[in-house]
Design a protein around this motif. Structure first.
Motif, PDB file in Angstrom:
ATOM      1  N   LEU A   1      44.862  32.956  30.300  1.00  0.00           N
ATOM      2  CA  LEU A   1      43.941  34.090  30.389  1.00  0.00           C
ATOM      3  C   LEU A   1      44.618  35.169  31.211  1.00  0.00           C
ATOM      4  O   LEU A   1      44.903  34.966  32.396  1.00  0.00           O
ATOM      5  CB  LEU A   1      42.625  33.663  31.032  1.00  0.00           C
ATOM      6  N   VAL A   2      44.886  36.304  30.586  1.00  0.00           N
ATOM      7  CA  VAL A   2      45.595  37.394  31.239  1.00  0.00           C
ATOM      8  C   VAL A   2      44.582  38.404  31.763  1.00  0.00           C
ATOM      9  O   VAL A   2      43.787  38.946  31.000  1.00  0.00           O
ATOM     10  CB  VAL A   2      46.564  38.094  30.256  1.00  0.00           C
ATOM     11  N   SER A   3      44.638  38.633  33.076  1.00  0.00           N
ATOM     12  CA  SER A   3      43.747  39.623  33.699  1.00  0.00           C
ATOM     13  C   SER A   3      44.587  40.752  34.256  1.00  0.00           C
ATOM     14  O   SER A   3      45.635  40.527  34.863  1.00  0.00           O
ATOM     15  CB  SER A   3      42.946  38.986  34.833  1.00  0.00           C
ATOM     16  N   LYS A   4      44.117  41.959  34.045  1.00  0.00           N
ATOM     17  CA  LYS A   4      44.761  43.151  34.604  1.00  0.00           C
ATOM     18  C   LYS A   4      43.763  43.840  35.505  1.00  0.00           C
ATOM     19  O   LYS A   4      42.673  44.187  35.062  1.00  0.00           O
ATOM     20  CB  LYS A   4      45.241  44.084  33.489  1.00  0.00           C
ATOM     21  N   SER A   5      44.145  43.981  36.759  1.00  0.00           N
ATOM     22  CA  SER A   5      43.262  44.538  37.791  1.00  0.00           C
ATOM     23  C   SER A   5      41.930  43.794  37.843  1.00  0.00           C
ATOM     24  O   SER A   5      40.867  44.387  37.988  1.00  0.00           O
ATOM     25  CB  SER A   5      43.023  46.036  37.574  1.00  0.00           C
ATOM     26  N   GLY A   6      41.991  42.478  37.674  1.00  0.00           N
ATOM     27  CA  GLY A   6      40.805  41.643  37.779  1.00  0.00           C
ATOM     28  C   GLY A   6      39.950  41.556  36.530  1.00  0.00           C
ATOM     29  O   GLY A   6      38.964  40.835  36.499  1.00  0.00           O
TER      30      GLY A   6
END
Length: 170
Positions: free
Chosen positions: A25-30
């Motif tokens: 699971l890729v999160s960017k800035s949360g």
């Protein structure tokens, strides 16, 4: 390229190296941005946005954790990464993995990873249902014509038996 950068890789990139029994699971800035299939490797540039990779185990049951399921649904990718099943009240669900019945599902919402396996579900209604057959003409032995209407109420009490009706059990 990854091997050539070596230790310097972590200075500019985040490496997503997902195992064969995991989902990334890729999160960017949360905020959840992407789902990576088992066995994937991907590089993300460390720029103005912080990138984190969370690895979730597929597990034996393939069930997506509730918190992850809700995040995927909000992102709009739940149906592409998993099989989503809602079993209404007075119904039962049957979960099949690779064509074999794995478990019965009680009423509620479920999601199952559909990576590496053929995952399907069937929802069977358990409420009383009425079946009507009307207008059947019969001729008796003494040549009297009768018109018969039939009404029957049925209720499924064993959804597993219904699912296997007419199929070969393995």
């Amino acid at each position: 390229m990854i091997e050539r950068l070596g230790a310097e890789l972590g200075l500019s990139f985040v490496l997503a190296d997902i195992g064969v029994e995991e989902v990334g699971l890729v999160s960017k800035s949360g905020k959840l941005e992407d789902v990576l299939a088992p066995g994937m490797r991907k590089l993300y540039w460390k720029g103005l946005v912080s990138v984190t990779i969370d690895k979730v185990s597929l597990g034996e049951s393939l069930q997506v954790p509730d918190a992850v399921s809700k995040r995927l649904q909000q992102l709009g990718v739940l149906e592409t990464a998993a099989l989503a099943v809602t079993v209404p009240t007075e119904s039962a669900g049957l979960l099949f993995i690779d064509g074999k019945l794995v478990r019965k599902l009680e009423p509620g919402a479920y999601a199952f990873w559909n990576f590496q396996k053929n995952v399907s579900a069937e929802v069977i209604e358990l409420r009383v249902q009425t079946v009507e057959v009307s207008g059947q003409e019969l001729l008796t032995k003494d040549k009297v014509s009768l018109r018969i209407n039939l009404a029957a109420s049925i209720r499924i009490i064993d959804p597993v038996a219904v699912a296997y009706q007419g199929r070969e059990v393995q």
